[in-house]
Design an enzyme around this catalytic site. Structure first.
Site, PDB file in Angstrom:
ATOM      1  N   GLY A   1       2.684   2.657   2.975  1.00 40.01           N
ATOM      2  CA  GLY A   1       3.767   1.889   3.575  1.00 40.01           C
ATOM      3  C   GLY A   1       5.123   2.105   2.924  1.00 40.01           C
TER       4      GLY A   1
ATOM      5  N   PRO B   1       0.846  -1.198   0.000  1.00 39.94           N
ATOM      6  CA  PRO B   1       0.000   0.000   0.000  1.00 39.94           C
ATOM      7  C   PRO B   1       0.879   1.244   0.000  1.00 39.94           C
ATOM      8  CG  PRO B   1      -0.803  -1.589   1.608  1.00 39.94           C
ATOM      9  CD  PRO B   1       0.536  -2.089   1.132  1.00 39.94           C
TER      10      PRO B   1
ATOM     11  N   ASP C   1      14.113 -10.166   9.327  1.00 43.12           N
ATOM     12  CA  ASP C   1      14.162 -10.317  10.782  1.00 43.12           C
ATOM     13  C   ASP C   1      13.643 -11.665  11.285  1.00 43.12           C
ATOM     14  OD1 ASP C   1      15.248  -7.744  11.089  1.00 43.12           O
ATOM     15  OD2 ASP C   1      13.253  -6.830  11.078  1.00 43.12           O
TER      16      ASP C   1
END
Length: 252
Positions: free
Chosen positions: A55, A52, A115
Site C-alpha cells: 500500500g 502493508p 476525505d
C-alpha cells in the site's frame, strides 16, 4: 459604544493555529499520504507509518528507506495509538477509518481522517513556505483545489526575499534578548523592533550582516534606529558611542 463598532461573529470557520509538534509522535495509517507526511516532517514531528508494504506509494517508500519515518508493515491495530499525539489516516476502507476515529475520540487524540471532513479535528489546507514564513489557505474541507489556486495567487504577489528578511529579523531579536534579557524590558524590546521593521526595507534587512546587527544593537539603549547607510559607515567607530549620531537616525 454601539454594537455596530464590533465585528460580527461569522460561524462555520476553523481556528487556524501554528501547531508546534516538534518531537511529538504522529501516527500515519495508510501508505498513500506523502504530502501530509512531508507536512509533519517539516514540523519536526516523529512519524510512524502503519501500512502493508503493497500500500506504500513511491514517496512514502522512499522516506521509509531513508529512515525519515518509522515503519510497521501490517494493518492498523488499536495498540498503535499508545503514546501517540496525532493520527492521520488514508485508507480505502471507510468503516475501518471510522473505527480508528472513534478510538482516537476515546483517547482524546487529535485525528484527521482523509476525505471525511466530519471526522477531522483539523484540516491541512494549502501552504506556501519561504524559510520561516508559512501562509496557509483553508477552505474548511470544502474546496482543496480552490485553496491551492488562492495560495498560488498570494505567493505570486510576495517579494522574493521576504523569507530571508524574516530570518534576519528573527536573528536580531535573539541577539537583542541577550543584551536586554529582563522581563521588564519586554515592552521596550517590542517597540524598538517595530521601529526597526518599519525603518528598513526587505532589501536592507537581507543586506544586513552580523556586524551590522551588532552595531545596530548599540542603538537599543537610546531607543534609536539609524539608516542602513549610516549604520555601515559607523562600524568600527562606536567604541565610545554616546548617542550623538542624531543626523543619521531615522527614528527619535
Amino acid at each position: 459604544m454601539g454594537q455596530d463598532e464590533f465585528p460580527e461573529v461569522q460561524g462555520g470557520g476553523s481556528l487556524i493555529l501554528a501547531w508546534q509538534i516538534r518531537n511529538k509522535r504522529v501516527l500515519v495509517v495508510g501508505g498513500g499520504e506523502a504530502r501530509r507526511i512531508l507536512n509533519v516532517l517539516n514540523a519536526d514531528a516523529k512519524v510512524t507509518v502503519v501500512s502493508p508494504r503493497e500500500g506504500l506509494n513511491k514517496e512514502v517508500a522512499f522516506r521509509i528507506e531513508k529512515g525519515q519515518v518509522d515503519y510497521v508493515d501490517r494493518k492498523f491495530e488499536p495498540s498503535d495509538l499508545d503514546d501517540v499525539d496525532m493520527v492521520l489516516t488514508a485508507v480505502d476502507d471507510i468503516e475501518a477509518s471510522t473505527q480508528i476515529w472513534k478510538l482516537c475520540k476515546e483517547r482524546k487524540i487529535a485525528a484527521n481522517i482523509a476525505d471525511v471532513p466530519p471526522e477531522c479535528d483539523f484540516y491541512f489546507g494549502s501552504v506556501h513556505r519561504d524559510g520561516p514564513l508559512q501562509i496557509m489557505v483553508s477552505t474548511n474541507g470544502k474546496g482543496p483545489r480552490l485553496a491551492n489556486i488562492v495560495r498560488r495567487s498570494i505567493a505570486e504577489k510576495l517579494p522574493e526575499n521576504i523569507g530571508e528578511a524574516i530570518m534576519k529579523v528573527g536573528k536580531l531579536r535573539q541577539m537583542l534578548r541577550k543584551i536586554a534579557p529582563k522581563p521588564e524590558e519586554g515592552p521596550k524590546r517590542m517597540s524598538w523592533m517595530i521601529k526597526v521593521s518599519d525603518a528598513y526595507s526587505l532589501e536592507d534587512l537581507c543586506e544586513m550582516s552580523d556586524e551590522d546587527m551588532e552595531t545596530l544593537l548599540r542603538f537599543y539603549a537610546p531607543d534609536k534606529v539609524p539608516r542602513l547607510g549610516c549604520l555601515k559607515a559607523m562600524e568600527g567607530e562606536l567604541d565610545a558611542f554616546d548617542g550623538s549620531f542624531g543626523f543619521c537616525v531615522g527614528w527619535g
